[in-house]
Scaffold this active site. Sequence first.
Site, PDB file in Angstrom:
ATOM      1  N   SER A 429       7.880   1.937  -6.533  1.00  0.00           N
ATOM      2  CA  SER A 429       7.901   0.673  -6.252  1.00  0.00           C
ATOM      3  C   SER A 429       8.814   0.128  -7.237  1.00  0.00           C
ATOM      4  CB  SER A 429       6.440  -0.007  -6.524  1.00  0.00           C
ATOM      5  OG  SER A 429       5.943   0.245  -7.728  1.00  0.00           O
ATOM      6  N   HIS A 450       8.763   3.162   0.045  1.00  0.00           N
ATOM      7  CA  HIS A 450       7.914   2.536  -0.590  1.00  0.00           C
ATOM      8  C   HIS A 450       6.484   1.778   0.259  1.00  0.00           C
ATOM      9  CE1 HIS A 450       7.043  -1.526  -3.022  1.00  0.00           C
ATOM     10  NE2 HIS A 450       6.090  -0.724  -3.329  1.00  0.00           N
ATOM     11  N   GLU A 462       9.177  -0.101   3.072  1.00  0.00           N
ATOM     12  CA  GLU A 462      10.432  -0.230   2.691  1.00  0.00           C
ATOM     13  C   GLU A 462      11.080   1.134   2.728  1.00  0.00           C
ATOM     14  OE1 GLU A 462      10.737  -4.216   0.151  1.00  0.00           O
ATOM     15  OE2 GLU A 462       9.852  -2.283  -0.866  1.00  0.00           O
ATOM     16  N   ASN A 500       9.066  -6.703  -4.175  1.00  0.00           N
ATOM     17  CA  ASN A 500       8.680  -6.767  -5.462  1.00  0.00           C
ATOM     18  C   ASN A 500       9.760  -7.712  -6.159  1.00  0.00           C
ATOM     19  OD1 ASN A 500       6.377  -5.396  -5.642  1.00  0.00           O
ATOM     20  ND2 ASN A 500       7.158  -3.464  -6.126  1.00  0.00           N
TER      21      ASN A 500
END
Length: 707
Positions: A429, A450, A462, A500
Amino acid sequence: MDALTIERVDGVAVLVFDLPDEPVNKLSARVKSEFEDAFGSIASDESVSAVVVISGKPDIFIAGADIDEFVALRTREEAETLSREGQAMLDGVANFPKPVVVAINGACLGGGLEFALAAHYRVASSHPKTQLGLPEVQLGIIPGAGGCQRLPRLIGLRKALEMILTGRSIRADRARRLGLVDALVPNAILREVAVSAARRLAESMPPRRAPGGFAAALLERNSIGRRIVLRQAAKTVRRRTGGHYPAPLAALEAVREGLSHGLAAGLRREAQLFGELAVGDVSRKLVQIFFATTALKKDPGESVEPSAVRTVERLGVVGAGFMGAAIGGVAVAQAGVDVRFRDADLEGVGNGLRGARRLLERRKQRRRISRFEYQRLRSLLSGTTDYSGFAARDLVIEAVFEDADVKRGVFAELEDVVREECVLASNTSTIPIARLQEGARHPERILGMHFFSPVDKMPLLEVIRGPATAPWAVATAVAFGRRMGKTVISVRDHPGFWVNRLLTPYLNEAGWLLAEGASIEAIDKAMTRFGFPVGPLTLLDEVGLDVADKASSVMHAAFGARMAPAPGVSALVASGRRGRKSGSGFYRYEGGKKRGVDETAYAFLGLRPAGAPSVAEIERRLLAALLNEAAGALAEGVVRSARDGDIGAIFGFGFPPFRGGPLRYVDDLGATALFADLEDLATSVGERFAPAEPLAEMAGSGTRFYP
């Protein structure tokens, strides 16, 4: 166009619907006209005593209305007319002088199910791909061709509302139990059984059955009972939607009108409400999301020839902990591939296998798979403490500790074992893929995948391409992610990737607001009021405060003072609070359920809530931080397009779908207005709100993210 052909079998007209040059059958104005002509000719044919409608497509009955015609609507009157035309066609089916039987195999959705409801008898195949549903509320509209009227009359009010208000589809076996279909048979004999049923009905139509069983007799077939059911349903809808989605309440109104004043009145009200919703902003946003996700399903993530994409039939998972077990379990359940776990010891391997099997067991308990399918899928799971069996893997995903050196060590070991065409993916991540490619003999096959926790519920994946990643590797990972049931976006290798990257300033700002005296409840309430499923502090508890703290430090190192974290999360982690998984964080948890704010958290933070900033100011600052970052990250090419960015935010952390995504929301606000607000916040609050450069350019030129 000739979408319909008529075949005559022993006095039964078999009407085969097979839309030319289209993968699915859908109802358009031209198709409706063909159906009306076909039924007209059958009505006057004395040699025909009944009709069977069946699909010529292998896995589709009717997928619904032609959405291109829907988006072309510009006025409420046009939309209402479209609804009335659909109702008129299906009234013709319902009132046809000869029995009409539908033979359903595959998707029977929206207008397709409304067609089936108008028929006199429904036969469905038992194939798992046979799904029936009215998904219109998911597009911000209601069933507009009689679905709000005929479904409650067929299966009872409460069961009908469950389908209409959620938009969820059901399998054929459940449809049979509800009385939505009259017969359930293997697909191999679907046509034969439907023709036989049609001949039987031509001789003697069956008596009408009372829908819903004994409970419905007590509760639903009197005005008082119906009012109770409808009132409770409205209360549930308001709680779930926060008032942001008008379609479910409109559907309730259409149902109520029909049950109170008769079918004709219900159809009139249904068409009126459909017309109002179809040209509303919420529906337009949800339709845009539908088109975006549909386009993503066909997007390989990189420009490659289809032949370059490797087929994944054997998956390896290194690290059989919580995430690894979930990834392996979903891969087996959704993609049906052979999965082999590798962990350091037998206990770890056993835990991973148990975790993956639990996921399969839940699906069996919910009747999403049969017990035979459960046993077959379970047999595809295996594990090892070495790399035996990994030489045959097509894709290996590592899900080990979030440390670059550890992950590089895993890849070095794998390169000694796997084939050259095997893709190696990291479920990271935060760690740049470039670092994981360092020292690799074949960096072109290394990338990031991810997944979001919990893997079986979170829809986004992702796929991160590093500087050396080959396009074929990206396309292979994207294709496999889709087979796992994920919505996949292709992301460039930037710190935090996309989700993120956007979440970090948003969550940091929640910490700064807390430090300034805002209460935990006020911060979360501001964002759920805006439309997020949970507030930022609840999200931190869900992610895990320890995980968020580590990710925040990585982002701080990458971006400097702009992403300096507020001290709150680190202080709570130091006190042993890690969120839901430890039973305490910003909130208390008992038995896995949230039990309210943990008031002792304020003492650990050295804070006392002072009632300020206001809820409006909280919303303003949190959104400004998130939207500013989205604009900057898109300009850096973190995602390929505004479409991918908005879908990533909606499916990755719950940005409100009815607002279209953060970048479309910037377009609605206007870049000029957002730029001015950010400048004001940068002056009054801090330089972390300095507007991203692309916003300045957009404000000056009046441009938008979307045409």
